[in-house]
Write an enzyme that holds these catalytic residues in place. Structure first.
Site, short mmCIF file in Angstrom:
data_model
loop_
_atom_site.label_atom_id
_atom_site.label_comp_id
_atom_site.label_asym_id
_atom_site.label_seq_id
_atom_site.Cartn_x
_atom_site.Cartn_y
_atom_site.Cartn_z
NE ARG A 1 -1.29 0.07 4.82
CZ ARG A 1 -0.52 0.69 5.70
NH1 ARG A 1 0.01 1.86 5.42
NH2 ARG A 1 -0.25 0.15 6.86
CG HIS B 1 -4.34 1.53 8.61
ND1 HIS B 1 -4.79 0.33 8.09
CD2 HIS B 1 -5.15 1.81 9.66
CE1 HIS B 1 -5.84 -0.08 8.79
NE2 HIS B 1 -6.08 0.80 9.74
CE1 TYR C 1 3.42 2.17 8.23
CE2 TYR C 1 2.52 3.63 9.90
CZ TYR C 1 2.38 2.95 8.71
OH TYR C 1 1.22 3.05 8.00
#
Lengths: 312, 327
Positions: free
Chosen positions: A230, A234, A243
């Site tokens: 992706r 999110h 991250y």
């Protein structure tokens, strides 16, 4: 396939803009996973097969037949949204006409539902397959194990479709599983497991088609892992810079399924600049229409908030 | 009418509903070949086959989750959880999934399933075979929570639960499976979910109970009757949705209320019943509402003397009735 991938991406990009404009509180989209989802959807029979999706399956839903207006109504939480009429968060799909079962947010909970739906289809003598998708994070849940094991023991006609996009919010796949591929888990249940390139819709289409044939022939479930990525956070509430590095995202951008597919079509002589422009114009018009329609659509009636707790 | 045990009435209801409606299936650990650990499903496998009477892998969340999917796709599953104490792994499927499906889909999908499970103490079962779990579920809109206390109600309410369009948690007082006997109407006998039952009429105080406690409460009521205390006993039968009217109407008549339950005291059915009476019958009350329940311990201990020390019994209920009548 290419058309649905492009349309999904365009809707997706518009949804993020709408969210950043403050018009809607939240979006969660399929950005980067279009090939996997479109490839899978093309192998299914809309309205006949039972679909148990998860919250990143916008391209899947679009390809199966949820309209762009319906997707936008969902994002705007309008009364006319067929997924929940404004009760449920965006991307928690539900559509009886396409046999899409309603889903929730805790991951993996839909996996036993798929086994149950397949059990019902078999008992009623239907020629249908149940398709159940989830992220790689869901494979760590108890419901994944319980649902897949149940379907395996009863040899139910289910396709378990793991969209491994490398991250469960911030947790990378190497912290999610000690095996190389989610498909390796299939052996533990005595079922077929396949791991395919999720940036290319064709092998995904072939894998899902084979799994559907196997299911219809009474040979039980298949676990397919599609390796994808992706490109966006999110959700609109997430910041993926905490991250993962930009260089990593850029590296995967080189495998963006949409330019890859376009190049392949051009090389095969099936596509050119003119066709591309025509498609882009068509898609832009569809997205404008869907967004305008949904934005103007009435909000849910507050007086209806107590309805549907129980059957009327 | 034939006199039957509660477990027989439950089996009869399952059998009749499976015969009546091919959409009804039974699934759970041990329900097939063994016929259930309490033999509630004995004989069903032979009669309806392994497609409809399904011995599942040992997985509570899976059993309920599969039932949820099957219910959404046209079946009427009756899932058995062997003991209510083992239902907690399935809580997410019950609360987050089954209970919310109609609401979250704006009425597009329903989830007509029944989760049957034996619950309650008094069988020397210890912590993990004695729990009362009703308050967890009665808190959740979208679920219906039913507890029969007689064989007739067990049959009639279970048939209603199977026919209901929404998820029903059907809690069976396991101490009563063989202990409680009663007349059970033959054939298609259905008791509607919702209304409470006046198990005994009375005028001095109202005692509210359900499940096994109903029988102990009736025993206590008979005892204090001899002392001139007339107790009206209400059998709730359905905990959710709660029959508020039955509570209020009875207390309007008697002016006093005692709620008896074997769940932990705090935030149990007694709290809800007391709140209903405070809201809707305060000026009819002649004394504070009283609760008699299991103290707040993590379920009943195993040793008999310890279980007896905490579980409400007829003697304690009678004493509570005497005190309330004098209050």
């Amino acid at each position: 396939m290419y058309r649905f991938m492009v349309l999904s991406r365009a809707l997706d990009e518009r949804m993020w803009i709408i969210q950043r404009q403050g018009k809607v509180p939240f979006v969660i989209t399929a950005h980067g996973q279009e090939a996997a989802q479109v490839g899978a959807a093309m192998a299914l029979r809309p309205g006949q097969d039972v679909i148990v999706p998860y919250y990143r399956d916008m391209a899947l839903m679009l390809t199966l037949g949820m309209t762009p207006r319906e997707l936008m109504l969902n994002v705007f939480s309008r009364a006319e949204d067929p997924n929940g009429g404004g009760r449920q968060m965006p991307a928690h799909f539900s559509l009886p006409r396409l046999r899409v079962l309603t889903g929730s947010s805790p991951v993996g909970t839909q996996i036993p539902h798929a086994a149950g739906a397949a059990l019902a289809s078999r008992l009623r003598g239907e020629d249908s397959v149940t398709f159940c998708s989830f992220g790689e994070g869901a494979t760590s849940t108890g419901d994944f194990h319980e649902g897949v094991n149940f379907a395996a023991v009863l040899k139910l006609p289910v396709i378990f479709f793991c969209e491994n996009n490398q991250y469960a919010i911030s947790v990378p796949v190497r912290r999610q599983m000690a095996v190389e591929s989610a498909a390796q888990r299939a052996a533990g249940y005595g079922i077929e497991g396949r791991s395919v390139d999720g940036q290319d819709p064709v092998p995904v289409y072939l894998a899902v088609s084979e799994a559907a044939e196997r299911a219809r022939a009474g040979r039980g479930p298949t676990l397919i892992e599609v390796r994808t990525y992706r490109f966006v956070p999110h959700t609109s509430d997430d910041d993926d810079r905490t991250y993962r590095t930009r260089s990593e995202v850029e590296e995967f951008r080189q495998k963006d399924p949409i330019p890859l597919m376009r190049r392949r079509l051009e090389e095969a002589g099936l596509w050119d600049e003119q066709r591309e422009k025509a498609l882009r114009d068509e898609v832009a018009a569809i997205v404008d229409d869907a967004a305008d329609y949904a934005e103007r659509a009435p909000r849910p009636d507050p007086a209806s908030v107590m309805r549907h707790v129980y059957a009327d | 009418m034939a006199v039957k045990r509660m477990i027989e009435a439950i089996r009869e209801a399952l059998d009749e509903e499976m015969a009546r409606d091919p959409r009804v299936i039974v699934l759970g650990e041990d329900v097939g070949v063994k016929g259930g650990v309490f033999v509630a499903t004995r004989g069903l496998l032979e009669k309806y086959g392994q497609d409809r009477v399904i011995d599942t892998p040992l997985s509570e969340s899976g059993i309920v989750g599969v039932a949820v999917g099957a219910a959404m796709n046209g079946l009427r599953p009756v899932a058995e959880i062997q003991f209510a104490d083992f239902i907690h792994p399935a809580m997410d499927q019950i609360i987050n999934e089954a209970a919310r499906i109609r609401y979250r889909s704006n009425g597009a999908w329903g989830c007509p399933l029944v989760v049957r499970t034996p619950y309650g103490a008094g069988i020397r079962g210890g912590l993990y075979h004695s729990q009362s779990v009703e308050a967890f579920f009665a808190h959740v809109p979208g679920l219906k929570v039913v507890i029969p206390s007689t064989p007739a109600d067990a049959k009639g309410l279970l048939k209603a639960a199977i026919r209901d369009e929404d998820p029903v948690i059907f809690l069976e007082p396991k101490r009563g499976y063989r202990l409680i006997q009663g007349e059970v109407p033959e054939g298609d006998f259905v008791v509607p979910i919702g209304p409470a039952r006046v198990a005994k009429e009375g005028s001095h105080l109202t005692a509210v109970a359900y499940g096994m406690m109903l029988h102990l409460t009736m025993e206590a009521a008979a005892e204090v009757q001899q002392e001139g205390i007339s107790v009206e006993v209400i059998d709730l039968r359905t905990l959710a949705p709660l029959d508020r009217t039955a509570l209020v109407e009875s207390v309007k008549k008697t002016g006093r209320a005692l709620i008896v339950y074997e769940d932990n005291l705090t935030m149990g059915m007694g709290a809800e019943a007391a709140a209903v009476l405070a809201e809707e019958a305060l000026y009819h009350l002649d004394a504070p509402v009283r609760r008699l329940a299991l103290p707040d311990i993590p379920a009943t201990p195993f040793a008999g003397v310890l279980e007896d020390a905490v579980l409400p019994n007829a003697e304690r209920i009678a004493q509570a009735m005497r005190e309330l009548a004098r209050a």
